[in-house]
Every structure is written in C-alpha cells, then in structure tokens.
Write a protein that holds these residues in place. Structure first.
Motif, PDB file in Angstrom:
ATOM      1  N   MET A 321       0.833  -1.205   0.000  1.00 27.62           N
ATOM      2  CA  MET A 321       0.000   0.000   0.000  1.00 27.62           C
ATOM      3  C   MET A 321       0.866   1.252   0.000  1.00 27.62           C
ATOM      4  SD  MET A 321      -2.908   1.434  -0.149  1.00 27.62           S
ATOM      5  CE  MET A 321      -4.206   0.223   0.009  1.00 27.62           C
ATOM      6  N   LYS A 324       2.395   1.824  -3.348  1.00 26.94           N
ATOM      7  CA  LYS A 324       1.419   2.300  -4.304  1.00 26.94           C
ATOM      8  C   LYS A 324       1.184   3.803  -4.131  1.00 26.94           C
ATOM      9  CE  LYS A 324      -2.407   0.517  -6.596  1.00 26.94           C
ATOM     10  NZ  LYS A 324      -3.407  -0.525  -6.681  1.00 26.94           N
ATOM     11  N   ASP A 335      -8.136   1.589  -4.331  1.00 24.98           N
ATOM     12  CA  ASP A 335      -7.158   1.734  -3.239  1.00 24.98           C
ATOM     13  C   ASP A 335      -7.826   2.285  -1.993  1.00 24.98           C
ATOM     14  OD1 ASP A 335      -5.221   1.068  -5.105  1.00 24.98           O
ATOM     15  OD2 ASP A 335      -4.954   3.165  -5.692  1.00 24.98           O
ATOM     16  N   GLN A 339      -7.817   0.545   1.538  1.00 29.42           N
ATOM     17  CA  GLN A 339      -7.270   1.221   2.707  1.00 29.42           C
ATOM     18  C   GLN A 339      -8.282   1.294   3.839  1.00 29.42           C
ATOM     19  OE1 GLN A 339      -6.175   5.254   2.162  1.00 29.42           O
ATOM     20  NE2 GLN A 339      -4.043   4.727   1.829  1.00 29.42           N
TER      21      GLN A 339
END
Ligand code: GDP
Length: 445
Positions: A321, A324, A335, A339
């Motif tokens: 993460m 990214k 995303d 998250q």
C-alpha cells in the motif's frame, strides 16, 4: 475511561498556558485543582494526598527545565507522577522455567474473571502460546459451561469436570489440570476460581487452598473498576486472604472516572498488569502505565495504535500500500476501499481516533462516529464497476442513481463520496509533492 479526570486536568493545564512563570501561589492553586480532579475521579484520599504533595514539591523545586513553558512543565511533572502512581514500568507476565506457567485468577463474582480468562487466553494464543483454561469454579451452576463457551470463542482448550457432575472438588481439578497440561503440551494454565458476591472466609480459604495446591507463578486479582472506592477494600481483603502478584482491572470502559486504577497499585503495592475494556474478547490489553498516563493527559497513545496496526496488517500488505501511494500511480477508489478496509480491521474507528493526541477535546464528535458509515461507503464502492473505481470521473447521473440503488443509499451519498474522493486524491498529490516523494507529481525526480 478516565474522561472526568482527563477533562479536569486538561482544563487545569489550559489555564496555566498564559502564564510567563509560576509563582508559589500559582502552584498552590494548580495543586488544589489537581486534588479536586483526582477526588472527582474517585481516587482514594491517601493516594490523592501523596500525588499532590509530590507534584507540588517538584513544581517548586529547581528541577524545572528552562526549555518548557510553565504549563508544559506542570504537564510533564503530572505525567511523570501519573506513570509512577500507575506502577512505573510495565510489568510483564512471568513465565515458569519449567512449563506450564500457572496463572490463577481470583476475585469477586461478577468482576469479569471468566471473561478475562478467555481474553487472556486469546491474547496468549496470539503470541504463540498454547494456554489451557481450567474451570475451578464449581460453585456457580453454569460457571463451567460459561468457561467452555469462552474457551471456544478464544480458540483454546478447556479442562473442566463433566457438566452436571455436581459439586466437584476445585482443588483436585486445579491440581489435575497441571498434569493434563503437561501431557497435552500446554505451556500456560489459566485457573478460573470461584467468586462470591462479597468477601467471605470460605471463599478466601478455597482460593488459598488452590494456590497452595498448584503454586501459581502468578496470582492475578481481577477487579471491576466500576465499583470505585470498593475496589481498594476488596483488593486489601484479597491481599490479606490469598495474596496476589498483579491486578487486572475490568470494565474500564464503563467508568468515566477510573479512580480504582489510580488507587489500587499505590495502596497494595501490586502492579496493574492487564486492563479489560469491553465485553468482547479483543477488548483487552497489557497495562502500560506510561501509555495510560498519556491517554489521561490527552497526549494520545500512538504506541498502542502502531501495535494494533502491526498486529492487523502483515508487512507485505502495508509495504504494498505504501509503495502504491508513493510510486506515482494514481490513487483510485479501489485503493481507497482497500485502505478503508485495512483500517476497519484494526477495530472500531472511535477507539482508533481516541488514541490520537488531542482527541479528548472532541469526545462529542467521536461518539458520533459510526463504523456503519464506513460500511456504507464500502457498499457504494462495491456497487461501481471496476472501470468506474479506476476512473470515477466517468460516473454520470444515471450511473449514480444505479449505484445508489445497488448499495441501498441515496444519490446524494454517492455524489458526496465521489466529491470527497476527488478531494482526497488532490490531497494525496499535494502531500506527496510536499514530502518530496520521488515520482509523484511535484515530488523529486
Ligand atoms: P465472573 O463472575 O467474575 O466470572 O464475571 P464474568 O466474566 O461472568 O463477567 C460478569 C459480567 O461482566 C458479564 O456480563 C461480562 O460480559 C461483563 N464484563 C466482563 N468484562 C467486562 C469489561 O471489561 N467491560 C464490560 N463492559 N463488561 C465486562
């Protein structure tokens, strides 16, 4: 927990903020306020007196640092003293050299012993131990069954006499359980003993007999923080009758005052080792005096927050993460959803936010945070097509209506989410730029 004390102390400190230096009169006035704050939080009088005397002496002394302003100096002293009164260093569980380690729980009925047995077992299992729960409470009709249920939820084994077997011999059960644990390779035995509604001789004798039969490595006294001042007298009675090595405070979620936590350690000399903060098995943690002091003073509890994150996410996931977010790839709704779900797994959002510094001031708003809002957002994103999640700009009016229908929300909520997402996206770009993260727009090349 500790809201009353926390609010009071924060307001004492804020009135100091404008002062250039502290006169003796200022210190006296502040100490008076602190005294009231502690008494209101139900802290036992001898503890209050000792605490205030210590703060006063240090505030008047020359030790105060020039680097801090008066309010900060007082906060620092109060913080130090809170840590001290809560026990100083974190006291960790002692493990026997030759397993199994035997932990015996003692306390009044309703203190939360059985629930705690499950919490402790689960917590130890997470640390790769193989605990065995033992039902040595053969008085209460359904105690054995209750412990079995708790054990199952905690995913640990239980040792108990057959249900319906009537009144057995708790001392024999406790003793046999140790052999059983050895045979079955359990490295920790947690013995739940009988409680009574009040303190009586027979109860104390039984607990003492079990203690003598199994020589526990730790006797933990479990006490309900909501009983306030009574916690202190109960602790004293158990101290005299059975003796214990550490204290577990339960139901800290239910008491806004928390005086018990601040009194028990000082008056019995025994450390608080664990704290229970709810009915669920995961509402439990080791007790860290420094983090608790920090929470009381609304300085946040970042360490616990980080630990929870580490427990919840595996490293690969977090790195992916982070990678990214910093790689320059566009931040998409996909995303965003991922998250959000990561954060959601860490526990109730309210608890997470509550661990941030300064959040004590926003308790009202925090109480309105509803985890279901997150679930609604997740439902909206899930109702979008993969292409839409990648590029929400393509979501037109009719698609908004369709998504709203699919996720059971209003069109306004869908639009709100899309707008907020664009804001978040913009902010990510700006942050990455500001932080100089290579590859991000505005970042270092
Ligand atoms: P025991 O008699 O000492 O074994 O107590 P139990 O484990 O049966 O708990 C008594 C009651 O308190 C139960 O209803 C539990 O769900 C509740 N309880 C236990 N620990 C906590 C806690 O930390 N917070 C809250 N709110 N309730 C708790």
């Amino acid at each position: 927990m500790f809201e009353t004390l926390s609010d009071r102390l924060t307001s004492v400190f804020s009135s100091l903020r404008s002062k250039g230096r502290l006169s003796d009169a200022d210190i006296d006035a502040t100490c008076r306020e602190i005294r009231i704050a502690l008494l209101e939080a139900d802290v036992a009088l001898p503890v209050v007196k000792a605490f205030v005397a210590q703060v006063k002496e240090r505030a008047r002394g020359a030790e105060v640092s020039q680097a801090l302003n008066p309010a900060q100096q007082v906060v620092k002293i109060v913080n130090d003293e809170l840590i001290e009164i809560l026990g100083g260093e974190t006291r960790r569980l002692r493990h026997a050299k030759n397993p199994p380690t035997v932990i015996m729980l003692a306390g009044l009925q309703g203190a939360g012993k059985t629930t705690l047995a499950g919490k402790l077992a689960r917590w130890l299992r997470e640390q790769n131990h193989a605990p065995l729960l033992v039902a040595a409470d053969l008085q209460r009709p359904n105690a054995v069954q209750q412990l079995s249920v708790v054990a199952e939820r905690a995913g640990v084994a239980v040792y108990a006499p057959e249900p319906g077997n009537g009144v057995g011999d708790p001392i024999a059960v406790a003793r046999q359980s140790i052999d059983h644990a050895r045979r079955q390779q359990h490295d920790i035995v947690i013995i739940d003993t009988a409680g009574r509604l009040g303190i009586d001789q027979e109860l104390m004798k039984q607990a003492a007999d079990i203690r003598d039969a199994v020589s526990p490595d730790e006797v933990l006294f479990v006490v309900d923080a909501m009983i306030g001042q009574d916690a202190v007298s109960t602790a004293q009675a158990f101290m005299d009758g059975v003796g214990f090595d550490g204290v577990v405070l339960t139901k800290l979620d239910g008491d806004a005052r928390g005086g018990a936590a601040l009194s028990v350690r000082h008056l019995t000399g025994k450390p608080i080792m664990f704290a229970s903060t709810g009915e669920k098995l995961e509402d439990f943690d080791a007790f860290h005096p420094d983090r608790m002091a920090s929470r009381i003073l609304d300085m946040g509890d970042i360490l616990t927050l980080i630990e929870q994150a580490q427990k919840t996410f595996d490293e690969a996931e977090a790195t992916k993460m982070a990678g990214k977010l910093t790689s320059g790839e566009a931040f998409t709704l996909e995303d965003f959803l991922e998250q959000m779900m990561m954060v959601r797994r860490m526990g109730p959002i309210k608890n997470l936010l509550g661990m941030m510094p300064g959040m004590g001031q926003m308790r009202e708003q925090l109480n309105q945070v509803d985890d279901r809002d997150l679930d609604r957002i997740a439902a909206i994103i899930r109702s979008m097509t993969p292409a839409e999640r990648q590029n929400p700009k393509m979501i037109d009016g009719s698609r908004r209506a369709r998504i709203a229908k699919g996720s059971g929300v209003t069109v306004t909520e869908v639009s709100g989410l899309v707008t907020r997402f664009f804001d978040a996206q913009k902010m990510m770009k700006r942050m990455a730029g500001g932080l100089g993260i290579p590859g991000m727009p505005g970042g270092r090349k």
